[in-house]
Write an enzyme that holds these catalytic residues in place. Structure first.
Site, PDB file in Angstrom:
ATOM      1  N   SER A  46       0.852  -1.199   0.000  1.00 23.69           N
ATOM      2  CA  SER A  46       0.000   0.000   0.000  1.00 23.69           C
ATOM      3  C   SER A  46       0.881   1.239   0.000  1.00 23.69           C
ATOM      4  O   SER A  46       2.027   1.197   0.462  1.00 23.69           O
ATOM      5  CB  SER A  46      -0.891   0.000   1.244  1.00 23.69           C
ATOM      6  OG  SER A  46      -1.472   1.267   1.473  1.00 23.69           O
ATOM      7  N   TYR A  66      -1.179  -0.151  10.362  1.00 22.71           N
ATOM      8  CA  TYR A  66      -1.309  -0.610   8.976  1.00 22.71           C
ATOM      9  C   TYR A  66      -0.054  -0.262   8.184  1.00 22.71           C
ATOM     10  O   TYR A  66       0.486  -1.102   7.444  1.00 22.71           O
ATOM     11  CB  TYR A  66      -2.536   0.026   8.335  1.00 22.71           C
ATOM     12  CG  TYR A  66      -2.809  -0.454   6.926  1.00 22.71           C
ATOM     13  CD1 TYR A  66      -3.413  -1.688   6.702  1.00 22.71           C
ATOM     14  CD2 TYR A  66      -2.460   0.327   5.821  1.00 22.71           C
ATOM     15  CE1 TYR A  66      -3.671  -2.123   5.405  1.00 22.71           C
ATOM     16  CE2 TYR A  66      -2.707  -0.104   4.526  1.00 22.71           C
ATOM     17  CZ  TYR A  66      -3.310  -1.333   4.322  1.00 22.71           C
ATOM     18  OH  TYR A  66      -3.554  -1.771   3.042  1.00 22.71           O
TER      19      TYR A  66
END
Length: 248
Positions: A148, A161
């Protein structure tokens, strides 16, 4: 003109984690269309059955494995189980992940930190450890890891995350380096903004109709699973790839 019957992954065995919805489901279907036999992992059996239906409609078959990646003993047993059934693994797409809670680092609970790191990073290492012997039995083992843009660590409130995805990238590059002289190729995809449930959770005010669909990015995954692939240890940016594909 390309041959629509061409199935470059015919006979290949592919495991896709997090394949019950979103990018995972789209990738499973795309691999099926390319001829691969699928192994589908996800937490909810009913949702996996829907992916199974889609895989069959695409002209292939699937094996369903309902599995929570926090169940470390079951993840560790995956390699031996698949060896008994298939004898090898040709493709691993490590797609499963959770967003966790977006909050300042000082407000992150221990449970949130543990869950996010365990599912997004530790489980990926466990998958490598248990499946590496099977990938080595393939004549063209392929591993694709999903990252990501948050891995850069420049987004406020995305701590757990971001750390998990930065770790995933390091893990994938390490695995690629360890297999530099083997038939295994391991690479990373940063899909970019895609209309998924996770994206909607992170950006609830965003109109998902303005974003690419999971099926739009799935062909990139197929490219990184092809036997003729030369890339190893590289990161592919989905946004760039989609623009190039559209000729923008």
């Amino acid at each position: 003109m390309s041959d629509p019957t061409h199935r470059p992954l015919e006979g290949k065995i592919a495991l896709v984690t997090g394949s019950s919805r979103g990018i995972g489901r789209a990738v499973a279907v795309a691999l099926a269309k390319a001829g691969a036999q699928l192994i589908l992992q996800g937490r909810v059996a009913g949702a996996l059955e829907e992916t199974d239906d889609a895989v069959r409609a695409a002209g292939s078959t699937a094996t369903i494995i309902p599995l929570n990646l926090k169940q470390s003993d079951r993840v560790d047993a995956l390699g031996p189980t698949l060896f008994e059934r298939f004898g090898r693994l040709d493709i691993l797409v490590a797609n499963a992940g959770i967003l966790g809670t977006l909050t300042p680092l000082g407000h992150v609970t221990e449970q949130n930190w543990t869950d996010t790191i365990e599912i997004n990073l530790t489980a990926t290492w466990r998958l490598i450890r248990t499946l590496d012997p099977l990938l080595k039995r393939s004549d063209a083992g392929r591993a694709v890891f999903v990252s990501s843009g948050a891995a850069s660590g420049t987004k406020a409130y995305w701590g757990p995350y971001a750390v998990s995805k930065a770790g995933t990238e390091a893990l994938a590059r390490t695995y690629a380096a360890e297999n530099a002289n083997s038939p295994i190729k391991a690479n990373i995809i940063n899909p970019g903004p895609i209309a998924t449930a996770m994206r909607l959770k992170a950006f609830p005010g965003e109109d998902p109709d303005t974003l690419p669909q999971p099926s739009d990015i799935a062909p990139l995954f197929v490219e990184l699973c092809l036997p003729g692939l030369e890339a190893n240890g590289e990161t592919f940016d989905g946004r760039t790839w989609l623009k190039e594909r559209a000729g923008i």
